[in-house]
Design an enzyme around this catalytic site. Structure first.
Site, PDB file in Angstrom:
ATOM      1  N   GLU A 241      27.279  23.449 -35.392  1.00  0.00           N
ATOM      2  CA  GLU A 241      28.417  22.919 -35.749  1.00  0.00           C
ATOM      3  C   GLU A 241      27.686  21.230 -35.284  1.00  0.00           C
ATOM      4  O   GLU A 241      25.926  20.768 -35.891  1.00  0.00           O
ATOM      5  CB  GLU A 241      28.855  22.548 -33.988  1.00  0.00           C
ATOM      6  CG  GLU A 241      27.825  22.681 -32.981  1.00  0.00           C
ATOM      7  CD  GLU A 241      26.825  21.754 -32.869  1.00  0.00           C
ATOM      8  OE1 GLU A 241      27.005  20.352 -33.614  1.00  0.00           O
ATOM      9  OE2 GLU A 241      25.257  21.997 -32.396  1.00  0.00           O
TER      10      GLU A 241
ATOM     11  N   GLY B 173      21.536  20.851 -32.718  1.00  0.00           N
ATOM     12  CA  GLY B 173      22.413  21.314 -33.373  1.00  0.00           C
ATOM     13  C   GLY B 173      22.257  21.711 -34.977  1.00  0.00           C
ATOM     14  O   GLY B 173      21.408  21.977 -35.351  1.00  0.00           O
ATOM     15  N   GLU B 174      23.298  21.253 -35.732  1.00  0.00           N
ATOM     16  CA  GLU B 174      23.026  22.158 -36.909  1.00  0.00           C
ATOM     17  C   GLU B 174      23.354  23.440 -37.105  1.00  0.00           C
ATOM     18  O   GLU B 174      22.459  23.762 -38.521  1.00  0.00           O
ATOM     19  CB  GLU B 174      22.754  21.346 -37.757  1.00  0.00           C
ATOM     20  CG  GLU B 174      22.905  19.472 -37.829  1.00  0.00           C
ATOM     21  CD  GLU B 174      21.981  19.047 -38.222  1.00  0.00           C
ATOM     22  OE1 GLU B 174      20.292  19.699 -38.808  1.00  0.00           O
ATOM     23  OE2 GLU B 174      21.219  17.487 -38.500  1.00  0.00           O
ATOM     24  N   GLY B 175      23.204  24.431 -36.208  1.00  0.00           N
ATOM     25  CA  GLY B 175      22.937  25.454 -36.037  1.00  0.00           C
ATOM     26  C   GLY B 175      20.973  25.539 -36.762  1.00  0.00           C
ATOM     27  O   GLY B 175      20.733  27.298 -37.413  1.00  0.00           O
ATOM     28  N   THR B 176      20.380  24.688 -36.520  1.00  0.00           N
ATOM     29  CA  THR B 176      19.035  24.952 -36.071  1.00  0.00           C
ATOM     30  C   THR B 176      18.289  26.656 -35.700  1.00  0.00           C
ATOM     31  O   THR B 176      17.355  27.181 -36.302  1.00  0.00           O
ATOM     32  CB  THR B 176      18.387  23.939 -36.361  1.00  0.00           C
ATOM     33  OG1 THR B 176      18.603  23.028 -34.873  1.00  0.00           O
ATOM     34  CG2 THR B 176      18.185  22.430 -37.692  1.00  0.00           C
TER      35      THR B 176
END
Length: 338
Positions: free
Chosen positions: A162, A304-307
């Site tokens: 996200e 975050g960011e799906g990392t």
């Protein structure tokens, strides 16, 4: 999805009727693993990951079309000065993803992962959860349905992430509503809140949960009242993956909050999911423990960011490769255990 009764009705039905693992595929994977050129259990969690892949895909472990799905949303609660970054950063980061300039882009390249980014009405922040519900039931259900489309292009491993300024506040509120304790137990710095700003963040979570306290016995109501569009969309994506028997890697604190909603609705709802990593956000480990999960990685990340999920996808790919590519004792002419 058909419309029947109240907007959440179809989702309640889906959550009651979740498919289970494929026992035959799991048994076949265990049988092959016992013949591979290694001592039993020598690959540790890699073996369990291979079994997990087999159980949920219904075939020999393989990862051919991994996908990272990032859901971006904005939040009305940010008007209380709870984060050092303005909501405009959400849109700016979506543009950065599109240009290939974010950390997640580099990780996807390194691990050969697909990437989709879903912009969820960024010009229309959700309601301020300290004063009203984040979303109407209709809007929340529609956003869940939109999130279910994340798998439409086909994938055999879905990584959930996200982007959204203010959404660690949302995650804290959801966890506080689900698990209790105090707001301070669940609130962390997020993108850098400290001092008075952190205290405002804690106060916002306390006020929001108190406002909606009469509705906290229903997980879907918690999601629509205290959540956000990216929360609803991630929940929808995780649910759709279960229906289609696609294994899921969940990213950080915010993605885990979305998953927790489903777990609260059905204790078996996350059996097809692994937690990619534990983030440095203080509430994340506690949230993972409440889900009964063990994260694959602990790298001190809080982006975050799906990392974290994307990095964990590399491990899942390696687990599948070991299972499928290693020689058996018979093939290699290696003596087995006496």
């Amino acid at each position: 999805m058909s419309v029947s009764g109240l907007p959440f009705d179809d989702f309640r039905t889906l959550l009651r009727e979740l498919p289970g693992p494929d026992a035959r595929a799991l048994a076949a994977a265990r049988e092959r693993d016992a013949q591979l050129t290694k001592p039993p259990g020598a690959l540790g969690r890699l073996e369990e990951i291979a079994f997990w892949l087999a159980a949920w895909t219904g075939r020999a472990p393989a990862v051919n079309r991994p996908l990272v799905a990032i859901f971006a949303g904005n939040h009305g609660v940010t008007r209380h000065g709870i984060t050092p970054f303005p909501p405009a950063v959400t849109q700016q980061m979506v543009e950065n993803f599109a240009a290939g300039g974010a950390a997640i882009n580099q990780i996807c390249v390194a691990h050969d992962l697909g990437l989709k980014v879903f912009d969820l009405a960024l010009d229309y922040p959700t309601g301020d959860i300290t004063e009203e519900a984040a979303l109407s039931e209709r809007d929340c259900a529609a956003t869940m349905a939109f999130g279910m489309e994340a798998i439409a292009g086909g994938t055999d491993l879905l990584c959930i992430g996200e982007m959204g300024i203010g959404n660690t506040t949302i995650a804290a509120a959801i966890n506080y509503a689900l698990y209790g304790g105090s707001a301070r137990d669940w609130v962390g710095p997020g993108t850098g809140s400290e001092g008075d700003m952190l205290e405002r963040k804690i106060a916002a979570v306390e006020k929001a949960v108190a406002l909606h306290s009469d509705h906290l016995d229903d997980p879907l109501e918690i999601m629509r009242r205290l959540g956000g569009r990216e929360i609803a969309a991630m929940a929808g994506a995780i649910l759709a993956a279960r229906i289609e028997r696609i294994p899921v890697l969940i990213d950080g604190y915010v993605a885990t909050a979305a998953a927790a909603i489903l777990k609260a609705a059905n204790p078996a709802a996350l059996d097809h999911c692994l937690i990619g990593h534990v983030s440095a956000e203080p509430g994340h480990l506690r949230s993972i423990e409440m889900l009964g999960k063990t994260p694959l990685l602990a790298l001190g990340m809080r982006l975050g960011e799906g990392t974290g999920a994307a990095l964990a996808a590399g491990i899942v790919k390696a687990a599948a490769a070991c299972h499928s590519g290693m020689a058996t004792f018979a093939q290699a002419g290696v003596s087995g255990k006496h």
